[in-house]
Design an enzyme around this catalytic site. Structure first.
Site, PDB file in Angstrom:
ATOM      1  N   TRP A   1      69.691  60.809  84.862  1.00 31.42           N
ATOM      2  CA  TRP A   1      69.914  61.373  83.539  1.00 31.42           C
ATOM      3  C   TRP A   1      69.068  60.674  82.477  1.00 31.42           C
ATOM      4  CZ3 TRP A   1      75.949  62.460  83.371  1.00 31.42           C
ATOM      5  CH2 TRP A   1      76.227  63.496  84.281  1.00 31.42           C
ATOM      6  N   THR A   2      69.397  60.939  81.224  1.00 34.67           N
ATOM      7  CA  THR A   2      68.520  60.592  80.106  1.00 34.67           C
ATOM      8  C   THR A   2      68.338  59.087  79.931  1.00 34.67           C
ATOM      9  OG1 THR A   2      68.915  62.632  78.904  1.00 34.67           O
ATOM     10  CG2 THR A   2      68.377  60.721  77.584  1.00 34.67           C
TER      11      THR A   2
ATOM     12  N   ARG B   1      76.587  56.847  78.270  1.00 42.67           N
ATOM     13  CA  ARG B   1      75.277  57.353  78.691  1.00 42.67           C
ATOM     14  C   ARG B   1      74.194  57.256  77.611  1.00 42.67           C
ATOM     15  NH1 ARG B   1      78.798  61.791  78.763  1.00 42.67           N
ATOM     16  NH2 ARG B   1      78.435  63.453  77.225  1.00 42.67           N
ATOM     17  N   ASP B   2      72.969  57.377  78.101  1.00 40.85           N
ATOM     18  CA  ASP B   2      71.753  57.554  77.304  1.00 40.85           C
ATOM     19  C   ASP B   2      71.356  56.303  76.511  1.00 40.85           C
ATOM     20  OD1 ASP B   2      72.134  60.114  78.293  1.00 40.85           O
ATOM     21  OD2 ASP B   2      73.003  60.855  76.427  1.00 40.85           O
TER      22      ASP B   2
ATOM     23  N   GLN C   1      64.249  65.852  81.593  1.00 35.66           N
ATOM     24  CA  GLN C   1      65.270  66.258  82.547  1.00 35.66           C
ATOM     25  C   GLN C   1      64.853  67.585  83.182  1.00 35.66           C
ATOM     26  OE1 GLN C   1      68.931  64.368  82.559  1.00 35.66           O
ATOM     27  NE2 GLN C   1      67.023  63.220  82.647  1.00 35.66           N
TER      28      GLN C   1
ATOM     29  N   ASN D   1      65.702  70.089  80.283  1.00 38.70           N
ATOM     30  CA  ASN D   1      66.466  69.793  79.079  1.00 38.70           C
ATOM     31  C   ASN D   1      65.956  68.534  78.384  1.00 38.70           C
ATOM     32  OD1 ASN D   1      68.219  69.137  81.579  1.00 38.70           O
ATOM     33  ND2 ASN D   1      69.317  67.935  80.057  1.00 38.70           N
ATOM     34  N   ASP D   2      66.725  67.469  78.274  1.00 37.00           N
ATOM     35  CA  ASP D   2      66.427  66.368  77.361  1.00 37.00           C
ATOM     36  C   ASP D   2      65.029  65.774  77.526  1.00 37.00           C
ATOM     37  OD1 ASP D   2      69.133  66.835  77.291  1.00 37.00           O
ATOM     38  OD2 ASP D   2      69.722  64.748  77.499  1.00 37.00           O
TER      39      ASP D   2
ATOM     40  N   TRP E   1      71.071  74.414  84.914  1.00 33.42           N
ATOM     41  CA  TRP E   1      71.243  72.968  84.944  1.00 33.42           C
ATOM     42  C   TRP E   1      71.805  72.522  86.293  1.00 33.42           C
ATOM     43  CZ3 TRP E   1      75.111  69.388  85.683  1.00 33.42           C
ATOM     44  CH2 TRP E   1      74.817  68.077  85.298  1.00 33.42           C
TER      45      TRP E   1
END
EC number: 3.2.1.26
Length: 640
Positions: free
Chosen positions: A155-156, A219-220, A112, A95-96, A120
């Protein structure tokens, strides 16, 4: 950014960070002689192999193969869906986009990734490198979920290149209690141009959700930008109730942070903001800008990925460094309620400044539109869009322009020109381009202006999504191209313009893509996507379409409006895929001029975990086992 005047604090526990500045040098210079020698010796063998008989890339399997595999029809369809020149891992879920950057002669792309399946979960960071953003070499996983603060997912995150070639990577970790925290990582060896090993800071996490912010709403982190106070600034996505917000933090060392009062920006009713991006664009130049640049000739782009509707929205505005606030130019098209990067399948996007070519490059995650069962069966899910350059539209003053990076043109093969093709109302015209599975299409359309001027005015609101698609006829549209169509047109994906003459004689143009007849399969999403596209006086309607099996990327008016479409035909595949012009307008004909190229496949070399363990991969072994063959391929590829 002027590195000679920038003050900074080195990261602790990493000896190279405190060293003196190095003289810039060409990447991999030490390998040059070895590389040239190996190329010379091994290319003889490679040439023999290369000249051997090869099966065409887009032909149906022979009958004997079908006989031995009872499920060959379904498997053949699923196999066809895999792209030829878009980036994706060999298998499993992606994904990202994460931490893209240009470093020591290589483009780095992290993403990701689920190493265990095509859905996922179990998220770690994949890693690949490229010389040109088109041909890729997969490397060992960059970071895995092995600490309490990221055990539920790495994560991102985003990369920031500091002075003296320092790199810091900030990313979101999902803890053992599923709390979202921000973590720091950096390369084990900054002299390694491939950045094959990463070290997580021993004091992680460096940021936790502040008071009033949900533990799953933080997040991110973005790429950091340098401010005049001698600090670095980042923003992180969050929400308060239904208001999407971007929190702001300053830091000198990427370990200790000061949260600014208020937020960089907030928009009520937009829900959780994730994968925020914040960057400058020049109002006067066609060059990209470093993330830290500011000034009178600069606008700032605020982009947020809305978790509620899974779309990426951006707005142009002004940034005040002293207050730490950003204000949109037009509140009616603010973040989350106005313009989208893309009106199709495009999410969690991320830009980076490419100092190699002085451009800003946009990556976007292109998810699937089929069923999860189909993804599991084919063994992979998702891909990345072709990287796009991003510029401020100096003509409209209200849009960005997105365009495929110029390197994609290296894949162009034989070209066909179609000059001033007349397409009457209600007609379909075949375009003889051969197999239409991998194409780069550039087209211009000229309407009969007398018909446009005499067309009846209407107060009817038009929307691609609710218009009824390409089958719904109007006086001045729809018209455009039928992509991935079979001879009988039982399957086709129209990409088209629709012109509406409103009250007062104003002419508005819409750019749409229609999936409703893209496949006879029943387990895929079939919808109409698109939006208004600004067309200025004197401009010709123009579009560009990249077709690569199950993905269609479409760009109207130089990239003012874009649509990415995922389609899953069952008949318009392999040699049966065709291309047509169509005109479903009732009152007007048009003239089309097109340039169409067949597209070659990109070279995306997989990394085999069986070849060696993650820990045994050093820059030297990676170079010998992967870079040398990669270089041989590129040599053969471009000289043939």
């Amino acid at each position: 950014m002027d590195t000679n005047t920038t003050s900074y604090t080195p990261l602790p526990g990493d000896p190279f960070l405190s060293g003196p500045p190095e003289t810039p040098r060409r990447p991999l210079k030490g390998f040059a002689v070895i590389f040239a020698s190996v190329i010379f010796l091994m290319s003889l063998v490679a040439l023999i192999i290369h000249q051997g008989p090869q099966q065409p890339p887009d032909v149906m399997p022979d009958k004997q193969d079908e006989h031995h595999h009872p499920q060959s029809t379904t498997n053949t369809m699923l196999s066809w869906q895999r792209t030829a020149f878009h980036f994706q891992p060999e298998k499993n879920w992606m994904n990202d986009p994460n931490g893209p950057m240009y470093y020591k002669g290589w483009y780095h792309f992290f993403y990701q990734y689920n190493p265990r399946g095509a859905v996922w979960g179990n998220i770690v960071w994949g890693h690949a490198v490229s010389r040109d953003l088109i041909h890729w070499l997969h490397l060992p996983l960059a970071m895995v979920a092995d600490q309490w603060y990221d055990i539920n997912g790495v994560w991102t995150g985003s990369a920031t290149i500091l002075p003296n070639d320092q790199i810091v990577m900030l990313y979101t970790g999902s803890t053992n209690e599923s709390v979202q925290v921000q973590c720091l990582a950096y390369p084990a060896d900054h002299k390694d141009p491939l950045l094959t090993k990463w070290v997580k800071y021993s004091g992680n996490p460096v940021l936790v959700p502040p008071p009033g912010i949900g533990v799953k709403d933080f997040r991110d982190p973005t790429t950091a930008w340098y401010i005049t106070e001698g600090k670095w600034r980042i923003t992180i996505g969050s929400k308060v109730n239904k208001t999407g917000i971007s929190l702001v933090y300053d830091t000198k060392d990427f370990i200790k942070y000061e949260q600014l009062d208020g937020v960089l920006h907030a928009v009520p009713g937009t829900g959780m903001w994730e994968c925020i991006d914040f960057y400058p664009v020049s109002k006067t130049s066609d060059k990209g800008l470093d993330t830290s640049q500011n000034g009178a000739d600069v606008k700032h782009v605020m982009k947020a990925s809305l978790d509620d509707d899974r779309n990426d929205y951006y707005a142009l505005g002004s940034y005040n460094e002293k207050t730490g606030k950003w204000v949109p130019d037009n509140q009616k098209i603010d973040v989350g309620i106005g313009i989208r990067y893309d009106y199709g399948k495009f999410y969690a996007s991320k830009t980076f400044y490419d100092q190699n070519k002085q451009r800003r490059v946009l990556w976007g995650w292109i998810g699937e539109s089929d069923s999860e069962n189909a993804d599991v069966k084919k063994g992979w899910a998702s891909l990345q869009g072709i990287p796009r350059t991003v510029l401020f539209d100096q003509k409209t003053g209200s849009n960005l322009l997105q365009w495929p990076v110029e390197e994609i043109e290296k894949l162009r093969l034989n070209k066909k020109n179609f000059d001033k093709v007349q397409v009457k109302a209600g007609s379909v015209v075949p375009l003889d381009v051969g197999t239409a599975t991998q194409l780069d299409i550039v087209a211009e359309f000229q309407l009969d202006q007398k018909v446009v001027e005499s067309a009846a005015e209407t107060n009817e609101e038009f929307s691609c999504q609710t218009s009824g698609g390409a089958a719904k006829r109007g006086a001045l549209g729809p018209f455009g191209l039928l992509v991935l169509a079979d001879d009988s047109l039982s399957e086709r994906t129209p990409v088209y313009f629709y012109v509406v003459k409103g009250s007062g004689g104003t002419v508005n143009t819409y750019f749409c893509a229609d999936q409703t007849r893209s496949s006879v399969a029943t387990d895929v999403v079939k919808q109409v996507s698109g939006s208004y596209v600004p067309v200025l006086k004197g401009e010709t309607l123009s579009l560009r379409i990249l077709v690569d099996h199950s993905i269609i990327e479409s760009f109207a008016q130089g990239g003012r409006t874009t649509i990415t479409t995922r389609v899953y035909p069952t008949q318009a595949i392999y040699g049966a895929a065709r291309l047509f012009l169509f005109n479903n307008a009732t009152d007007t004909s048009f003239t089309a001029s097109l340039q169409i190229w067949q597209m070659n496949s990109a070279f995306i070399r997989p990394f085999s975990p069986d070849a060696a363990s993650h820990s045994s991969f050093t820059p030297v072994t990676v170079f010998i086992k992967f870079i040398v063959p990669f270089g041989i391929f590129l040599t053969l590829y471009f000289v043939r």
